[in-house]
Design a protein around this motif. Structure first.
Motif, PDB file in Angstrom:
ATOM      1  N   VAL A 253      -1.355  -9.844   5.964  1.00 53.40           N
ATOM      2  CA  VAL A 253       0.029  -9.842   5.491  1.00 53.40           C
ATOM      3  C   VAL A 253       0.134 -10.868   4.369  1.00 53.40           C
ATOM      4  CG1 VAL A 253       2.442 -10.220   6.095  1.00 53.40           C
ATOM      5  CG2 VAL A 253       0.880  -9.206   7.770  1.00 53.40           C
ATOM      6  N   HIS A 254       0.509 -10.397   3.195  1.00 55.56           N
ATOM      7  CA  HIS A 254       0.686 -11.279   2.043  1.00 55.56           C
ATOM      8  C   HIS A 254       2.175 -11.519   1.833  1.00 55.56           C
ATOM      9  CE1 HIS A 254       0.335 -13.036  -1.888  1.00 55.56           C
ATOM     10  NE2 HIS A 254       1.082 -12.089  -2.410  1.00 55.56           N
ATOM     11  N   HIS A 255       2.548 -12.770   1.603  1.00 61.82           N
ATOM     12  CA  HIS A 255       3.937 -13.120   1.297  1.00 61.82           C
ATOM     13  C   HIS A 255       4.119 -13.040  -0.214  1.00 61.82           C
ATOM     14  CE1 HIS A 255       3.576 -14.744   5.342  1.00 61.82           C
ATOM     15  NE2 HIS A 255       4.887 -14.696   5.400  1.00 61.82           N
TER      16      HIS A 255
ATOM     17  N   SER B 101      10.862  -7.607   3.663  1.00 62.66           N
ATOM     18  CA  SER B 101      10.929  -7.483   2.210  1.00 62.66           C
ATOM     19  C   SER B 101      10.043  -8.493   1.470  1.00 62.66           C
ATOM     20  CB  SER B 101      12.376  -7.620   1.731  1.00 62.66           C
ATOM     21  OG  SER B 101      12.908  -8.866   2.141  1.00 62.66           O
ATOM     22  N   ASN B 102       9.571  -9.520   2.136  1.00 61.85           N
ATOM     23  CA  ASN B 102       8.695 -10.507   1.501  1.00 61.85           C
ATOM     24  C   ASN B 102       7.220 -10.273   1.840  1.00 61.85           C
ATOM     25  OD1 ASN B 102       8.131 -12.832  -0.064  1.00 61.85           O
ATOM     26  ND2 ASN B 102       7.996 -14.058   1.772  1.00 61.85           N
ATOM     27  N   TRP B 103       6.921  -9.177   2.519  1.00 67.19           N
ATOM     28  CA  TRP B 103       5.563  -8.927   2.967  1.00 67.19           C
ATOM     29  C   TRP B 103       4.973  -7.722   2.270  1.00 67.19           C
ATOM     30  CZ3 TRP B 103       7.646  -8.378   8.545  1.00 67.19           C
ATOM     31  CH2 TRP B 103       8.021  -9.632   9.052  1.00 67.19           C
ATOM     32  N   GLU B 104       3.667  -7.742   2.144  1.00 68.49           N
ATOM     33  CA  GLU B 104       2.917  -6.545   1.800  1.00 68.49           C
ATOM     34  C   GLU B 104       1.561  -6.659   2.473  1.00 68.49           C
ATOM     35  OE1 GLU B 104       1.942  -6.013  -2.380  1.00 68.49           O
ATOM     36  OE2 GLU B 104       1.953  -8.165  -2.666  1.00 68.49           O
ATOM     37  N   LEU B 105       1.022  -5.537   2.880  1.00 66.85           N
ATOM     38  CA  LEU B 105      -0.283  -5.527   3.526  1.00 66.85           C
ATOM     39  C   LEU B 105      -1.357  -5.422   2.453  1.00 66.85           C
ATOM     40  CD1 LEU B 105       0.391  -3.160   6.566  1.00 66.85           C
ATOM     41  CD2 LEU B 105       0.333  -5.649   6.525  1.00 66.85           C
ATOM     42  N   LEU B 106      -2.295  -6.364   2.478  1.00 71.49           N
ATOM     43  CA  LEU B 106      -3.408  -6.377   1.538  1.00 71.49           C
ATOM     44  C   LEU B 106      -4.704  -6.552   2.311  1.00 71.49           C
ATOM     45  CD1 LEU B 106      -2.088  -8.802  -1.248  1.00 71.49           C
ATOM     46  CD2 LEU B 106      -1.960  -6.303  -1.199  1.00 71.49           C
ATOM     47  N   CYS B 107      -5.768  -5.926   1.827  1.00 71.40           N
ATOM     48  CA  CYS B 107      -7.073  -6.151   2.446  1.00 71.40           C
ATOM     49  C   CYS B 107      -7.514  -7.577   2.124  1.00 71.40           C
ATOM     50  CB  CYS B 107      -8.095  -5.134   1.953  1.00 71.40           C
ATOM     51  SG  CYS B 107      -8.609  -5.320   0.237  1.00 71.40           S
ATOM     52  N   LEU B 108      -8.513  -8.048   2.821  1.00 70.94           N
ATOM     53  CA  LEU B 108      -8.998  -9.418   2.618  1.00 70.94           C
ATOM     54  C   LEU B 108      -9.340  -9.695   1.153  1.00 70.94           C
ATOM     55  CD1 LEU B 108     -11.373  -9.761   5.691  1.00 70.94           C
ATOM     56  CD2 LEU B 108      -9.152 -10.845   5.393  1.00 70.94           C
TER      57      LEU B 108
ATOM     58  N   TYR C  79       4.907 -12.110  12.764  1.00 75.39           N
ATOM     59  CA  TYR C  79       5.239 -11.357  11.552  1.00 75.39           C
ATOM     60  C   TYR C  79       4.147 -10.353  11.214  1.00 75.39           C
ATOM     61  CZ  TYR C  79       2.599 -14.640   8.461  1.00 75.39           C
ATOM     62  OH  TYR C  79       1.646 -15.395   7.834  1.00 75.39           O
ATOM     63  N   ARG C  80       2.916 -10.626  11.592  1.00 78.93           N
ATOM     64  CA  ARG C  80       1.849  -9.644  11.374  1.00 78.93           C
ATOM     65  C   ARG C  80       2.109  -8.388  12.205  1.00 78.93           C
ATOM     66  NH1 ARG C  80      -3.184  -8.255   9.912  1.00 78.93           N
ATOM     67  NH2 ARG C  80      -4.529  -7.301  11.465  1.00 78.93           N
ATOM     68  N   GLU C  81       2.453  -8.586  13.467  1.00 83.67           N
ATOM     69  CA  GLU C  81       2.747  -7.443  14.332  1.00 83.67           C
ATOM     70  C   GLU C  81       3.904  -6.621  13.771  1.00 83.67           C
ATOM     71  OE1 GLU C  81       3.374  -9.142  18.200  1.00 83.67           O
ATOM     72  OE2 GLU C  81       1.291  -9.789  18.358  1.00 83.67           O
ATOM     73  N   LYS C  82       4.940  -7.294  13.291  1.00 83.26           N
ATOM     74  CA  LYS C  82       6.086  -6.587  12.709  1.00 83.26           C
ATOM     75  C   LYS C  82       5.676  -5.818  11.465  1.00 83.26           C
ATOM     76  CE  LYS C  82       9.513  -9.863  14.377  1.00 83.26           C
ATOM     77  NZ  LYS C  82      10.447 -10.935  14.012  1.00 83.26           N
ATOM     78  N   ALA C  83       4.898  -6.467  10.592  1.00 85.09           N
ATOM     79  CA  ALA C  83       4.468  -5.818   9.346  1.00 85.09           C
ATOM     80  C   ALA C  83       3.600  -4.597   9.637  1.00 85.09           C
ATOM     81  CB  ALA C  83       3.717  -6.813   8.470  1.00 85.09           C
ATOM     82  N   LEU C  84       2.718  -4.703  10.642  1.00 80.49           N
ATOM     83  CA  LEU C  84       1.856  -3.566  10.979  1.00 80.49           C
ATOM     84  C   LEU C  84       2.653  -2.404  11.570  1.00 80.49           C
ATOM     85  CD1 LEU C  84      -1.278  -5.403  12.430  1.00 80.49           C
ATOM     86  CD2 LEU C  84      -1.107  -4.157  10.259  1.00 80.49           C
ATOM     87  N   LYS C  85       3.793  -2.691  12.174  1.00 80.33           N
ATOM     88  CA  LYS C  85       4.656  -1.623  12.690  1.00 80.33           C
ATOM     89  C   LYS C  85       5.481  -0.991  11.567  1.00 80.33           C
ATOM     90  CE  LYS C  85       5.057  -3.472  17.349  1.00 80.33           C
ATOM     91  NZ  LYS C  85       5.925  -4.165  18.318  1.00 80.33           N
TER      92      LYS C  85
ATOM     93  N   TRP D  22      -1.024   1.454   7.329  1.00 79.32           N
ATOM     94  CA  TRP D  22      -2.191   0.564   7.339  1.00 79.32           C
ATOM     95  C   TRP D  22      -3.072   0.831   6.127  1.00 79.32           C
ATOM     96  CZ3 TRP D  22      -3.565   1.318  13.198  1.00 79.32           C
ATOM     97  CH2 TRP D  22      -2.537   0.763  13.974  1.00 79.32           C
ATOM     98  N   ILE D  23      -2.489   0.586   4.967  1.00 79.37           N
ATOM     99  CA  ILE D  23      -3.151   0.818   3.682  1.00 79.37           C
ATOM    100  C   ILE D  23      -2.953  -0.426   2.826  1.00 79.37           C
ATOM    101  CG2 ILE D  23      -3.106   2.208   1.577  1.00 79.37           C
ATOM    102  CD1 ILE D  23      -1.994   4.501   3.315  1.00 79.37           C
ATOM    103  N   CYS D  24      -4.009  -0.862   2.142  1.00 84.64           N
ATOM    104  CA  CYS D  24      -3.894  -2.009   1.239  1.00 84.64           C
ATOM    105  C   CYS D  24      -2.948  -1.645   0.096  1.00 84.64           C
ATOM    106  CB  CYS D  24      -5.275  -2.398   0.695  1.00 84.64           C
ATOM    107  SG  CYS D  24      -5.191  -3.728  -0.533  1.00 84.64           S
ATOM    108  N   GLY D  25      -1.994  -2.514  -0.153  1.00 85.66           N
ATOM    109  CA  GLY D  25      -1.013  -2.283  -1.206  1.00 85.66           C
ATOM    110  C   GLY D  25      -1.575  -2.375  -2.614  1.00 85.66           C
ATOM    111  N   ARG D  26      -2.796  -2.842  -2.774  1.00 85.46           N
ATOM    112  CA  ARG D  26      -3.398  -2.959  -4.107  1.00 85.46           C
ATOM    113  C   ARG D  26      -4.479  -1.911  -4.347  1.00 85.46           C
ATOM    114  NH1 ARG D  26      -1.683  -8.193  -5.671  1.00 85.46           N
ATOM    115  NH2 ARG D  26       0.474  -8.033  -5.008  1.00 85.46           N
ATOM    116  N   CYS D  27      -5.481  -1.864  -3.472  1.00 83.68           N
ATOM    117  CA  CYS D  27      -6.622  -0.966  -3.719  1.00 83.68           C
ATOM    118  C   CYS D  27      -6.475   0.380  -3.025  1.00 83.68           C
ATOM    119  CB  CYS D  27      -7.939  -1.639  -3.336  1.00 83.68           C
ATOM    120  SG  CYS D  27      -8.153  -1.907  -1.561  1.00 83.68           S
TER     121      CYS D  27
END
Length: 117
Positions: A51-53, A66-73, A22-28, A32-37
């Motif tokens: 990948v945040h659920h 639809s249940n994922w968002e990319l967030l930095c650590l 799911y990480r590979e799918k989300a990155l595609k 590649w930007i944090c959804g918060r900062c």
């Protein structure tokens, strides 16, 4: 190797495979930007993007993402800490709230200060 450690190892490997898929799918799917900062990631630093659920259910991995968002650590840790804090503050959904606090510790302070003057 004991049976327990072998089971733990197999479970860890299965989880890693699931996460990588799911990480590979989300990155595609997502930039590649944090959804918060809003920080951008590339190259070696891409590993800092997680990948945040959204519903906090790691088994809910719809193909449309639809249940994922990319967030930095940092933002990811912050999001999970907010959930923990809400739980301990009694703000989590579906939880019995219990009795409300009715005592007001400083209720008579103004009156006491007025008497001293």
């Amino acid at each position: 190797m004991t049976t327990t450690s072998k089971v733990d190892q197999l479970l860890a490997e299965a989880q890693k495979r699931r996460e990588s898929s799911y990480r590979e799918k989300a990155l595609k799917m997502y930039p590649w930007i944090c959804g918060r900062c809003g920080r951008e990631f590339s190259g070696k630093r891409l590993s800092e993007l997680t990948v945040h659920h959204r519903d906090h259910n790691h088994d809910n991995n719809p193909e449309d993402g639809s249940n994922w968002e990319l967030l930095c650590l940092y933002c990811h840790d912050n999001e999970h800490q907010r959930q923990v804090d809400a739980h301990y503050q009694g703000n989590d959904a579906g939880r019995d709230k219990g009795p409300k606090v009715t005592h007001k510790g400083l209720a008579g302070l103004a009156e006491l200060l007025a008497k001293k003057e």
